[in-house]
Design an enzyme around this catalytic site. Structure first.
Site, mmCIF file in Angstrom:
data_model
loop_
_atom_site.group_PDB
_atom_site.id
_atom_site.type_symbol
_atom_site.label_atom_id
_atom_site.label_comp_id
_atom_site.label_asym_id
_atom_site.label_seq_id
_atom_site.Cartn_x
_atom_site.Cartn_y
_atom_site.Cartn_z
ATOM 1 N N GLU A 137 0.845 -1.212 0.000
ATOM 2 C CA GLU A 137 0.000 0.000 0.000
ATOM 3 C C GLU A 137 0.879 1.260 0.000
ATOM 4 O O GLU A 137 0.571 2.270 0.630
ATOM 5 C CB GLU A 137 -0.947 -0.011 1.206
ATOM 6 C CG GLU A 137 -2.108 0.983 1.129
ATOM 7 C CD GLU A 137 -3.379 0.430 0.498
ATOM 8 O OE1 GLU A 137 -3.394 -0.751 0.089
ATOM 9 O OE2 GLU A 137 -4.351 1.208 0.391
HETATM 10 C C1 LIG Z 1 2.179 -9.544 0.503
HETATM 11 C C2 LIG Z 1 1.946 -8.479 -0.528
HETATM 12 C C3 LIG Z 1 0.644 -8.165 -0.892
HETATM 13 C C4 LIG Z 1 0.408 -7.207 -1.879
HETATM 14 N N1 LIG Z 1 -0.877 -6.971 -2.294
HETATM 15 C C5 LIG Z 1 -1.086 -6.203 -3.386
HETATM 16 C C6 LIG Z 1 -2.395 -6.102 -3.975
HETATM 17 O O1 LIG Z 1 -3.360 -6.669 -3.473
HETATM 18 N N2 LIG Z 1 -2.526 -5.394 -5.119
HETATM 19 C C7 LIG Z 1 -1.478 -4.751 -5.702
HETATM 20 O O2 LIG Z 1 -1.679 -4.123 -6.737
HETATM 21 N N3 LIG Z 1 -0.224 -4.795 -5.161
HETATM 22 C C8 LIG Z 1 -0.010 -5.511 -4.027
HETATM 23 N N4 LIG Z 1 1.262 -5.620 -3.488
HETATM 24 C C9 LIG Z 1 2.356 -4.902 -4.119
HETATM 25 C C10 LIG Z 1 2.894 -3.764 -3.263
HETATM 26 O O3 LIG Z 1 1.985 -2.704 -3.240
HETATM 27 C C11 LIG Z 1 4.274 -3.383 -3.814
HETATM 28 O O4 LIG Z 1 5.155 -4.421 -3.457
HETATM 29 C C12 LIG Z 1 4.765 -2.055 -3.268
HETATM 30 O O5 LIG Z 1 3.993 -1.000 -3.783
HETATM 31 C C13 LIG Z 1 6.235 -1.808 -3.620
HETATM 32 O O6 LIG Z 1 6.491 -2.050 -4.965
HETATM 33 P P1 LIG Z 1 7.727 -2.995 -5.377
HETATM 34 O O7 LIG Z 1 7.605 -4.238 -4.586
HETATM 35 O O8 LIG Z 1 7.758 -3.113 -6.841
HETATM 36 O O9 LIG Z 1 8.997 -2.235 -4.853
HETATM 37 P P2 LIG Z 1 9.824 -1.108 -5.661
HETATM 38 O O10 LIG Z 1 8.898 -0.039 -6.117
HETATM 39 O O11 LIG Z 1 10.696 -1.769 -6.656
HETATM 40 O O12 LIG Z 1 10.723 -0.517 -4.491
HETATM 41 C C14 LIG Z 1 11.927 -1.155 -4.044
HETATM 42 C C15 LIG Z 1 12.539 -0.262 -2.960
HETATM 43 O O13 LIG Z 1 12.852 1.029 -3.523
HETATM 44 C C16 LIG Z 1 12.217 2.046 -2.774
HETATM 45 N N5 LIG Z 1 11.808 3.130 -3.666
HETATM 46 C C17 LIG Z 1 11.141 3.054 -4.835
HETATM 47 N N6 LIG Z 1 10.952 4.262 -5.357
HETATM 48 C C18 LIG Z 1 11.502 5.157 -4.483
HETATM 49 C C19 LIG Z 1 11.639 6.567 -4.452
HETATM 50 N N7 LIG Z 1 11.138 7.338 -5.417
HETATM 51 N N8 LIG Z 1 12.282 7.130 -3.405
HETATM 52 C C20 LIG Z 1 12.794 6.357 -2.405
HETATM 53 N N9 LIG Z 1 12.690 5.017 -2.384
HETATM 54 C C21 LIG Z 1 12.066 4.423 -3.412
HETATM 55 C C22 LIG Z 1 11.013 1.376 -2.117
HETATM 56 O O14 LIG Z 1 10.590 2.083 -0.962
HETATM 57 C C23 LIG Z 1 11.587 0.002 -1.811
HETATM 58 O O15 LIG Z 1 12.301 0.063 -0.601
HETATM 59 C C24 LIG Z 1 1.499 -6.530 -2.471
HETATM 60 C C25 LIG Z 1 2.813 -6.835 -2.079
HETATM 61 C C26 LIG Z 1 3.042 -7.802 -1.134
HETATM 62 C C27 LIG Z 1 4.467 -8.138 -0.760
#
Ligand SMILES: Cc1cc2nc3c(=O)[nH]c(=O)nc-3n(C[C@H](O)[C@H](O)[C@H](O)COP(=O)(O)OP(=O)(O)OC[C@H]3O[C@@H](n4cnc5c(N)ncnc54)[C@H](O)[C@@H]3O)c2cc1C
Length: 376
Positions: free
Chosen positions: A359
């Site tokens: 989220e």
């Molecule tokens: C158990 C689980 C349930 C989920 N449920 C849903 C769901 O129901 N529906 C859905 O659509 N998604 C869902 N998600 C996805 C979740 O919302 C994403 O994992 C989350 O938004 C982060 O995206 P990412 O994993 O691609 O990380 P990334 O965006 O790749 O980020 C990797 C790291 O980089 C950091 N980062 C990225 N951009 C920046 C920035 N501009 N400045 C500083 N730091 C940054 C992040 O904070 C993180 O630490 C779920 C994820 C999990 C693990």
């Protein structure tokens, strides 16, 4: 607080304690929630609690939703996130959908009481949702969707998916649209179920769309409304996710306090040692701070404060950081026992981690908070 809030909180506490506290361990070990629990969430009115009373809901305010989720998460964070996933999908329909869509897909009636999921994330689109690549091309009075989604909470369990796809390649933000996609839709495939660190009872899957044709009546709002639907939905659900984290924190603290009052070393209960008392005090400070922030943020959303999402982002950050710290400390309070699966705190610690990630990660929340502050 109003009486509906108190009634729901009390009833949920009873429900969660009686029906979930024992079975939570099993869901974690089996990496699957028992589907009968979802039926119970429906029967108890939790899945429909946000719907209008005239449409079979309880029409409760966001603070009550937070109380329900907090109480469930305290005993079984996997069950609570299954409910939160549903709420997020259904709220997207509530905020953006028309009367027919709500009647047909959202509100419970004699025939159905749909479980929802929301699908925004993709392998290349996590924190940056404007990178969504799933496409939706107009065809024969509808849209053909193609693409790969990931991390879908309730994937494989949900009756209805709210899926975000790109209707315009030239506008990153304004080119996103939201679609109601029932599970039977031809071309919709549920992919692998992720093996996770925590929340292992909940379902998290990939989704694939292969020429899935969606009639235009299932487009939520207008073409291009997708980004604003995500924002409006998360303005409401982010604080619910914060309540989920708070519930985990609260469950771990409660367990640690009981243990510290019973476990004896050096002829005294370990809770009599100042070293542990200070830990319990710090855990309590974090829990109470998180609780005040969660319900304050919920109140701002209810009162339509223009900067409610600033408070929701603070609540989500404070509560999830508190959950991670409190659960880690709870393991420490239990010593070696805390590291053993017979006790719930190691599960709670694993469950807590993802609350800092989904989220909107806590880094993204801090960006939102700073943006509001610097604008001011
Ligand atoms: C158990 C689980 C349930 C989920 N449920 C849903 C769901 O129901 N529906 C859905 O659509 N998604 C869902 N998600 C996805 C979740 O919302 C994403 O994992 C989350 O938004 C982060 O995206 P990412 O994993 O691609 O990380 P990334 O965006 O790749 O980020 C990797 C790291 O980089 C950091 N980062 C990225 N951009 C920046 C920035 N501009 N400045 C500083 N730091 C940054 C992040 O904070 C993180 O630490 C779920 C994820 C999990 C693990």
């Amino acid at each position: 607080m109003n009486s509906i809030f108190d009634d729901f909180k009390l009833a949920t506490k009873r429900f969660a304690k009686e029906q979930l506290s024992e079975i939570a361990k099993e869901f974690d070990e089996n990496e699957a929630i028992d589907p009968s629990i979802i039926e119970k969430l429906k029967e108890q009115g939790y899945t429909s609690m946000m719907y209008p009373a005239e449409n079979g809901g309880a029409e409760v305010d966001l603070d009550t939703v937070c109380a329900v989720v907090e109480e469930i998460a305290k005993y079984c964070a996997s069950t609570a996130i299954t409910l939160v996933g549903h709420l997020t999908g259904s709220v997207a329909c509530l905020v953006g959908g028309n009367h027919e869509q709500k009647e047909r897909f959202v509100y419970p009636n004699g025939r159905k009481n749909n479980l929802f999921a929301v699908s925004i994330s993709e392998p290349g689109a996590g924190s940056d949702v404007t990178s969504i690549r799933t496409t939706a091309h107009k065809k024969d009075g509808g849209y053909v969707l193609n693409g790969s989604k990931c991390f879908v909470t309730n994937g494989g369990l949900a009756d209805v998916y709210v899926i975000f796809a790109r209707t315009d390649q030239t506008d990153r933000k304004g080119g996103l649209s939201a679609f109601i996609v029932p599970k039977e839709t031809e071309g919709l495939h549920v992919g692998k179920k992720e093996k996770k660190m925590g929340l292992r009872g909940s379902y998290t899957t990939d989704l694939y769309l292969e020429n899935a044709w969606i009639p235009e009546e299932q487009l939520i709002g207008m073409e291009g409304d997708g980004f604003s639907i995500i924002e409006k939905t998360m303005d409401r659900t982010r604080v619910v996710v914060a309540a989920h984290a708070l519930g985990i924190a609260s469950g771990a603290l409660e367990f640690a306090v009981i243990y510290a009052s019973e476990r004896k070393q050096f002829g005294r209960t370990i809770g009599e040692f100042q070293g542990l008392q200070f830990m319990i005090a710090d855990m309590s400070i974090k829990e109470e701070t998180a609780r005040r922030m969660v319900y304050y943020a919920a109140e701002q959303v209810i009162n339509k404060n223009k900067i409610a999402s600033y408070y929701s982002s603070i609540a989500k950050t404070v509560a999830s950081d508190a959950a991670m710290e409190i659960t880690t400390d709870a393991v420490q309070v239990l010593g070696g026992a805390g590291y053993i699966r017979d006790y719930p705190v190691e599960r709670m610690m694993r469950d807590a981690k993802v609350t800092q990630i989904f989220e909107g990660t806590n880094q993204i929340q801090r960006m939102i908070i700073a943006k509001y502050k610097l604008k001011k």
